[in-house]
Design a protein around this motif. Structure first.
Motif, PDB file in Angstrom:
ATOM      1  N   ILE A 174       0.836  -1.199   0.000  1.00  8.48           N
ATOM      2  CA  ILE A 174       0.000   0.000   0.000  1.00  8.48           C
ATOM      3  C   ILE A 174       0.874   1.253   0.000  1.00  8.48           C
ATOM      4  N   GLY A 175       1.935   1.211   0.796  1.00  6.99           N
ATOM      5  CA  GLY A 175       2.867   2.332   0.826  1.00  6.99           C
ATOM      6  C   GLY A 175       2.261   3.578   1.444  1.00  6.99           C
ATOM      7  N   PRO A 176       3.059   4.627   1.585  1.00  7.08           N
ATOM      8  CA  PRO A 176       2.558   5.857   2.226  1.00  7.08           C
ATOM      9  C   PRO A 176       1.528   6.603   1.377  1.00  7.08           C
ATOM     10  N   GLU A 177       1.505   6.362   0.047  1.00  9.75           N
ATOM     11  CA  GLU A 177       0.584   7.084  -0.839  1.00  9.75           C
ATOM     12  C   GLU A 177      -0.732   6.349  -1.064  1.00  9.75           C
ATOM     13  N   GLY A 178      -0.822   5.104  -0.598  1.00 13.95           N
ATOM     14  CA  GLY A 178      -2.028   4.325  -0.806  1.00 13.95           C
ATOM     15  C   GLY A 178      -1.992   3.502  -2.091  1.00 13.95           C
ATOM     16  N   LEU A 179      -3.010   2.655  -2.268  1.00 18.44           N
ATOM     17  CA  LEU A 179      -3.073   1.750  -3.423  1.00 18.44           C
ATOM     18  C   LEU A 179      -4.442   1.872  -4.077  1.00 18.44           C
ATOM     19  N   ASP A 180      -4.455   2.057  -5.406  1.00 20.98           N
ATOM     20  CA  ASP A 180      -5.720   2.208  -6.123  1.00 20.98           C
ATOM     21  C   ASP A 180      -6.613   0.978  -5.930  1.00 20.98           C
ATOM     22  N   ASP A 198      -4.921 -13.208  -6.750  1.00 24.73           N
ATOM     23  CA  ASP A 198      -4.443 -14.027  -5.634  1.00 24.73           C
ATOM     24  C   ASP A 198      -5.481 -13.997  -4.516  1.00 24.73           C
ATOM     25  N   PRO A 199      -6.188 -15.093  -4.278  1.00 26.89           N
ATOM     26  CA  PRO A 199      -7.241 -15.073  -3.247  1.00 26.89           C
ATOM     27  C   PRO A 199      -6.698 -14.797  -1.854  1.00 26.89           C
ATOM     28  N   ASN A 200      -5.435 -15.185  -1.577  1.00 25.23           N
ATOM     29  CA  ASN A 200      -4.874 -14.913  -0.255  1.00 25.23           C
ATOM     30  C   ASN A 200      -4.715 -13.414  -0.020  1.00 25.23           C
ATOM     31  N   ASP A 201      -4.297 -12.679  -1.074  1.00 23.09           N
ATOM     32  CA  ASP A 201      -4.170 -11.228  -0.928  1.00 23.09           C
ATOM     33  C   ASP A 201      -5.536 -10.570  -0.771  1.00 23.09           C
ATOM     34  N   LEU A 202      -6.510 -11.014  -1.585  1.00 24.32           N
ATOM     35  CA  LEU A 202      -7.853 -10.451  -1.464  1.00 24.32           C
ATOM     36  C   LEU A 202      -8.422 -10.705  -0.070  1.00 24.32           C
ATOM     37  N   TRP A 203      -8.192 -11.904   0.415  1.00 19.40           N
ATOM     38  CA  TRP A 203      -8.632 -12.268   1.758  1.00 19.40           C
ATOM     39  C   TRP A 203      -7.997 -11.345   2.793  1.00 19.40           C
ATOM     40  N   GLY A 204      -6.727 -11.057   2.617  1.00 17.67           N
ATOM     41  CA  GLY A 204      -6.038 -10.187   3.558  1.00 17.67           C
ATOM     42  C   GLY A 204      -6.600  -8.778   3.555  1.00 17.67           C
ATOM     43  N   TYR A 205      -6.833  -8.216   2.367  1.00 14.83           N
ATOM     44  CA  TYR A 205      -7.394  -6.875   2.303  1.00 14.83           C
ATOM     45  C   TYR A 205      -8.769  -6.818   2.969  1.00 14.83           C
ATOM     46  N   CYS A 206      -9.620  -7.820   2.707  1.00 13.59           N
ATOM     47  CA  CYS A 206     -10.963  -7.854   3.310  1.00 13.59           C
ATOM     48  C   CYS A 206     -10.863  -7.896   4.835  1.00 13.59           C
ATOM     49  N   LEU A 207     -10.031  -8.779   5.322  1.00 10.44           N
ATOM     50  CA  LEU A 207      -9.909  -8.974   6.762  1.00 10.44           C
ATOM     51  C   LEU A 207      -9.361  -7.728   7.452  1.00 10.44           C
ATOM     52  N   PHE A 208      -8.304  -7.136   6.900  1.00  7.02           N
ATOM     53  CA  PHE A 208      -7.652  -6.011   7.561  1.00  7.02           C
ATOM     54  C   PHE A 208      -8.471  -4.727   7.423  1.00  7.02           C
ATOM     55  N   LEU A 209      -9.270  -4.599   6.359  1.00 10.63           N
ATOM     56  CA  LEU A 209     -10.211  -3.490   6.274  1.00 10.63           C
ATOM     57  C   LEU A 209     -11.297  -3.628   7.330  1.00 10.63           C
ATOM     58  N   GLU A 210     -11.794  -4.847   7.516  1.00  8.88           N
ATOM     59  CA  GLU A 210     -12.846  -5.068   8.514  1.00  8.88           C
ATOM     60  C   GLU A 210     -12.335  -4.741   9.912  1.00  8.88           C
ATOM     61  N   LEU A 211     -11.106  -5.071  10.198  1.00  8.95           N
ATOM     62  CA  LEU A 211     -10.536  -4.834  11.526  1.00  8.95           C
ATOM     63  C   LEU A 211     -10.019  -3.407  11.697  1.00  8.95           C
ATOM     64  N   GLY A 212     -10.039  -2.611  10.620  1.00  4.42           N
ATOM     65  CA  GLY A 212      -9.618  -1.224  10.725  1.00  4.42           C
ATOM     66  C   GLY A 212      -8.129  -1.007  10.603  1.00  4.42           C
ATOM     67  N   PHE A 213      -7.383  -2.013  10.158  1.00  7.02           N
ATOM     68  CA  PHE A 213      -5.942  -1.844   9.962  1.00  7.02           C
ATOM     69  C   PHE A 213      -5.658  -1.061   8.682  1.00  7.02           C
ATOM     70  N   PHE A 214      -6.581  -1.199   7.688  1.00  7.41           N
ATOM     71  CA  PHE A 214      -6.531  -0.397   6.470  1.00  7.41           C
ATOM     72  C   PHE A 214      -7.831   0.396   6.402  1.00  7.41           C
TER      73      PHE A 214
END
Length: 683
Positions: free
Chosen positions: A619-625, A634-650
């Motif tokens: 994601i970096g300091p500027e964010g990711l589109d 990659d389902p593992n990456d998609l899974w990670g984004y979903c999970l960490f957004l839900e928990l408020g890490f992203f």
């Protein structure tokens, strides 16, 4: 949200009961479970089901008014009175007509038959026809497969001093017609055990009553054809009629000739043979011309003349298929598929569409687009419509809301007929589509593929599949068992058949490979070549060719087990602050595909920590589109984004449409995530 496939059996299996069925009746466990699903578990019921016998046919005199009908017919025969058998133009009607005419001829009756024209007269007993029949000196008119609602025509018979006997199987009106006898198991006052005989089934019972229970094998064959063709439940007496009648089809010169000209030789005759070979050709006579030709074929005893009649019906069936294809082509030219897919009801009119074919075309379009389809042709300056619908949309109830548009209409939940003036059509078509769109949820227009049981590919071996054949004959109320096979790979996918209409593929599961054939699946060939796991639904059958026997799957559905697709749906909801019902979505996937979508992902805590570090760096300091994330495979990456957004890490920035690192993330446990809890519970 509706599951894309579902099990049709909600009960459980008792090991004790299964053991008893296997031991007592010599069937494997896969057959025993099928018997349980069909509610056939008592010893006598199982024997009758597995070994149908003509002795199980019910007493014809238990039908209402049978005694009166038999006495009057025998009286007419003794007196030499002229008798007319008044039939119908579909397969059931022509088979019923043939049975009764053959019986009466055998008894020495002075008999002729009359089949109304589908095109000029339509279904049922008509006053104009009654007058013509009376002018021929007819003393007794007997209907088969119609007449129970013909109140005015029956009154005309009485005024012309022509007695009427009705034999029918349709639901009666509140007021029955005036007739000497009304022989129908569907009557409200009927005590007959089998209330769902077809028209030819009732004619068979009358023939048995007249002949002193002397059963002609050809009558049984004709009743079997009609029972399958008219799609009545194959249970009880109907099952016996079909099971025994199929074995006697060769006794009919007409049916044998029809199979011969269709190229169906040296193959076992099944209910599928009736449904897809015999019934369409018998129906073609009435659809394309004169149904009386089908009766002439079935009454013919000379093989050479029967062949000539059969060739004529084969030609009419080819003409029917060509007309059906022409209608389809015209619809495709006028309305591209992407346009029709956006509709919630398809209401179309063709200037020269054949009225005998539009019902078949409507049924095909309904299956293709899974919405109500109403197709209209023209006759006598009026629009005549044939309509079909899907399981969740009751067609007759919907049409009632528009009854003011019609001169006539009738039908039931899945099919209907309409007559209307041309000037009302455009307004009706627009209003009906709007009504369906506003009245039904989106999932009413999504098909549900039903299966009976989950199975491992390895269990569908030749011995088990051959044993399943004892459940035949298959049809309405007794479908062939459909099995669901999960987590498979597909290879060797290719289009087959004329114009590439069908599909052939190899299904692989846990090292086992089996050929699958999908009739009408040709257009799916390219999508099914994509990598990934698939859930296959289908009927296992034994392909017997040149002395070799091999099990194949006849496909009913192939569903993608695309974990990435599911996680993108999660991501979409998270990003746009739409409520995410994780439990419902996960349950839907589990029901549809038979396993957790998360079972293939890395979700242990150590792996997730590493993934968090890597994704945060990406994601970096500027964010990711956002679109870059959603395009990821990659389902593992998609899974990670979903999970960490839900928990408020992203977090998601709606203005820039980017995923950003959370400036001050809170300490959270993985178990605080419903997504994580559902994942770990399902594994």
């Amino acid at each position: 949200m509706k599951a894309s496939c579902a099990c049709s059996y909600g009960g459980s299996y008792s090991d004790e009961l299964l053991d008893r069925l296997c031991t007592a009746h010599g069937v494997p466990r896969i057959v025993a479970r099928a018997l349980v699903r069909r509610g056939v578990t008592e010893a006598e019921a199982v024997r009758a089901y597995l070994h149908p016998d003509e002795a199980a046919l019910l007493d014809p005199f238990d039908l209402p008014d049978m005694q009166k009908a038999v006495e009057r017919i025998r009286k007419a025969i003794r007196r030499g009175e002229r008798i007319c058998v008044y039939g119908d133009y579909d397969a059931d009607g022509v088979c019923a007509t043939t049975i009764l005419v053959q019986c009466l001829r055998n008894l020495g009756a002075h008999v002729f038959y009359y089949i109304p024209s589908r095109h000029d007269e339509g279904y049922g007993l008509h006053e104009e026809s009654v007058e013509q029949i009376a002018k021929k000196g007819t003393a007794l008119l007997i209907t088969v497969d119609n007449g129970i609602a013909a109140v005015s025509a029956a009154a005309l018979c009485a005024s012309l001093h022509m007695e009427l006997i009705v034999t029918d199987h349709h639901l009666p009106p509140d007021c029955l017609p005036e007739a000497l006898a009304i022989v129908a198991a569907s009557r409200k006052d009927s005590a007959y055990e089998n209330g769902v005989l077809c028209g030819a089934g009732v004619a068979l019972k009358l023939a048995l009553a007249l002949s002193g229970a002397s059963l002609q094998k050809e009558w049984l064959a004709l009743a079997a054809v009609a029972t399958v063709a008219d799609v009545v439940p194959l249970s009880g007496e109907n099952r016996t009629i079909v099971a025994r009648g199929i074995k006697e089809i060769s006794q009919s010169a007409g049916l044998s000739a029809l199979l011969d000209v269709a190229g169906y030789t040296s193959k076992p005759i099944t209910s599928e043979t009736i449904a897809f070979t015999l019934a369409p050709r018998l129906n073609a006579a009435g659809r394309m011309g004169d149904a009386a030709r089908a009766v002439a074929l079935l009454l013919e005893e000379d093989a050479t003349r029967a062949r000539q009649y059969a060739e004529a019906l084969e030609g009419e069936n080819r003409a029917r298929r060509l007309e059906e294809d022409r209608i389809f082509q015209e619809i495709e030219n006028r309305y591209p598929p992407e346009t029709l897919r956006t509709r919630r009801a398809i209401v179309l009119h063709g200037v020269d569409w054949h009225l005998g074919v539009i019902g078949i075309a409507a049924a095909r379009l309904t299956e293709q687009y899974h919405c109500p389809v109403l197709l209209f042709g023209e006759r006598g300056g009026k629009y005549i419509g044939s309509c079909r619908s899907v399981p969740d949309i009751h067609l007759y109830d919907c049409l009632q809301a528009f009854s003011g548009f019609f001169e006539q209409f009738g039908g039931h939940a899945r099919a209907a007929g309409i007559t209307m003036q041309p000037e009302r059509f455009d307004e009706f078509a627009e209003a009906f589509e709007r009504y369906i769109r506003e009245s039904y949820p989106d999932d009413a227009f999504e098909p549900v593929y039903w299966f009976e049981e989950d199975a491992e590919l390895a269990s569908l071996n030749r011995e088990n599949v051959q044993a399943l054949e004892c459940l035949a004959p298959f049809g309405e109320g007794n479908p062939e068992p459909v099995f669901r096979i999960t987590q498979t790979n597909l290879c060797d996918v290719r289009r087959i058949g004329q114009h590439g209409t069908h599909l052939s593929a190899s299904v692989i599961q846990n090292g086992f490979r089996m050929r699958a054939v999908g009739f009408g699946f040709g257009a799916e060939a390219e999508p099914l070549c994509a990598p990934g796991k698939w859930t296959v639904l289908g009927v296992p059958r034994i392909n017997r060719f040149q002395g070799n026997e091999k099990v194949e799957i006849q496909l009913s559905a192939v569903l993608s087990c695309n974990v990435s697709k599911l996680l993108r749906a999660f991501l979409e909801n998270v990003l746009y602050n739409t409520f995410v019902d994780y439990d419902k979505l996960c349950d839907l996937f589990f029901v549809s595909h038979g396993f957790s979508p998360f079972s293939v992902l890395e979700i242990d805590e150590a792996a997730l920590r590493k993934r968090f570090v890597r994704l945060r760096a990406a994601i970096g300091p500027e964010g990711l589109d956002v679109h870059l994330i959603q395009a990821g495979s990659d389902p593992n990456d998609l899974w990670g984004y979903c999970l960490f957004l839900e928990l408020g890490f992203f977090v998601f920035d709606a203005r820039t449409r980017k995923i950003l690192r959370a400036a001050y993330p809170q300490q959270r446990s993985l178990k605080e995530s419903r997504l994580y809890r559902m994942a770990t519970e399902r594994i």
